[in-house]
Design an enzyme around this catalytic site. Structure first.
Site, PDB file in Angstrom:
ATOM      1  N   ASP A 141      41.588  40.919  44.607  1.00 48.23           N
ATOM      2  CA  ASP A 141      40.590  41.864  44.117  1.00 48.23           C
ATOM      3  C   ASP A 141      41.182  42.607  42.933  1.00 48.23           C
ATOM      4  O   ASP A 141      42.418  42.741  42.816  1.00 48.23           O
ATOM      5  CB  ASP A 141      40.185  42.865  45.210  1.00 48.23           C
TER       6      ASP A 141
ATOM      7  N   GLU B  60      40.501  46.103  40.131  1.00 49.54           N
ATOM      8  CA  GLU B  60      39.750  47.286  39.689  1.00 49.54           C
ATOM      9  C   GLU B  60      39.878  47.355  38.174  1.00 49.54           C
ATOM     10  O   GLU B  60      40.884  46.924  37.603  1.00 49.54           O
ATOM     11  CB  GLU B  60      40.280  48.562  40.342  1.00 49.54           C
TER      12      GLU B  60
ATOM     13  N   GLU C  17      32.140  56.569  35.425  1.00 50.86           N
ATOM     14  CA  GLU C  17      31.423  55.855  36.482  1.00 50.86           C
ATOM     15  C   GLU C  17      32.382  55.000  37.308  1.00 50.86           C
ATOM     16  O   GLU C  17      32.261  54.906  38.535  1.00 50.86           O
ATOM     17  CB  GLU C  17      30.342  54.967  35.865  1.00 50.86           C
TER      18      GLU C  17
ATOM     19  N   HIS D 245      36.599  53.857  42.204  1.00 47.26           N
ATOM     20  CA  HIS D 245      37.956  53.550  42.677  1.00 47.26           C
ATOM     21  C   HIS D 245      38.909  54.735  42.662  1.00 47.26           C
ATOM     22  O   HIS D 245      39.987  54.674  43.261  1.00 47.26           O
ATOM     23  CB  HIS D 245      38.568  52.382  41.894  1.00 47.26           C
TER      24      HIS D 245
ATOM     25  N   HIS E 130      37.104  52.217  46.600  1.00 48.74           N
ATOM     26  CA  HIS E 130      37.555  50.862  46.331  1.00 48.74           C
ATOM     27  C   HIS E 130      39.021  50.899  45.911  1.00 48.74           C
ATOM     28  O   HIS E 130      39.453  51.766  45.158  1.00 48.74           O
ATOM     29  CB  HIS E 130      36.736  50.240  45.198  1.00 48.74           C
TER      30      HIS E 130
ATOM     31  N   ASP F 267      41.082  46.203  49.475  1.00 47.75           N
ATOM     32  CA  ASP F 267      39.918  45.328  49.486  1.00 47.75           C
ATOM     33  C   ASP F 267      40.318  43.867  49.669  1.00 47.75           C
ATOM     34  O   ASP F 267      39.605  43.095  50.325  1.00 47.75           O
ATOM     35  CB  ASP F 267      39.107  45.497  48.203  1.00 47.75           C
TER      36      ASP F 267
END
Length: 240
Positions: A12, A14, A62, A67, A162, A167
């Protein structure tokens, strides 16, 4: 390189920006966190790759709300070029598992291109998208990671924001259950390397077995009487 289908890497990322049509990597966004865990022969080995990365641009507000990673936190972190080779070494030859894989793979290819590296992720490993898998298993339903955790009884209470490594750990549990109903997620011993360290086992909620209560003699007698009545008025399906 030929993929080792017994070795999976669940990944995963970010990023500095949220997904938009055409992909945010076309708008100058960067990866700021990579988390990946290794599975061999359907068992988590305890090896993982994890890095925070200093981007070349500011993080969108945003994205921070999702995260929680800020520009200040990343100020002293390495740039992608500094972790590139270790990352490539970790994923090379594996089957790469990601949720909404085109998003993560698009960013990875973008970071490779920024380095001037003539390389694409599909040249390093095969790609499996668990979101596409989930849409086939649960058509017409929501299939984000939190929803899948609920469906499969996986404890994701630690996931308040997140995070790439967390994750990836959770997605590994989801993938194993999606592809075989496995709930024994024990680690193999003796597979750690310099850039990998052991992780605590995840918690999987097991569904309680239903208690079976046999019918009493009186209930069986009443049942047979009811079937007799049905048979008198036509065909009784339960006695065919």
């Amino acid at each position: 390189m030929k993929a080792n289908y017994d070795r999976l890497v669940v990944l995963d990322t970010e990023t500095t920006g949220m997904n938009r049509e055409g992909g945010p990597h076309y708008q100058g966004h960067n990866i700021i966190e990579i988390g990946a865990v290794e599975i061999i022969n359907r068992k988590l080995t305890g090896r993982h790759f994890h890095a925070y990365i200093k981007p070349t641009r500011a993080i969108d507000p945003e994205a921070i709300s999702v995260h929680g990673i800020t520009d200040a936190f990343l100020a002293d972190k390495p740039q992608y070029a500094q972790i590139h080779q270790a990352f490539v070494d970790f994923i090379q030859g594996a089957e790469l598992i990601a949720h909404n894989a085109p998003f993560d793979v698009g960013f990875m290819d973008h970071e490779f291109k920024n380095l001037g590296v003539s390389l694409q992720t599909t040249e390093l490993c095969t790609i499996t998208d668990t979101l596409a898998m989930a849409k086939k298993i649960f058509p017409g339903k929501r299939n984000n990671l939190d929803v899948l955790c609920d469906r499969y009884g996986i404890d994701n209470s630690r996931r308040t924001l997140h995070g790439a490594l967390l994750d990836a750990e959770i997605l590994a549990d989801v993938y194993l259950l999606m592809t075989g109903g496995q709930t024994n997620l024990s680690f193999n011993a003796g597979t750690e390397t310099d850039n990998a360290s052991p992780m605590a086992p995840r918690t999987v909620k097991r569904q309680k077995s239903l208690k079976v209560i046999p019918a009493s003699a009186d209930e069986m007698s009443a049942h047979e009487a009811r079937l007799d009545f049905i048979e008198q008025n036509g065909s009784c399906l339960w006695r065919q």
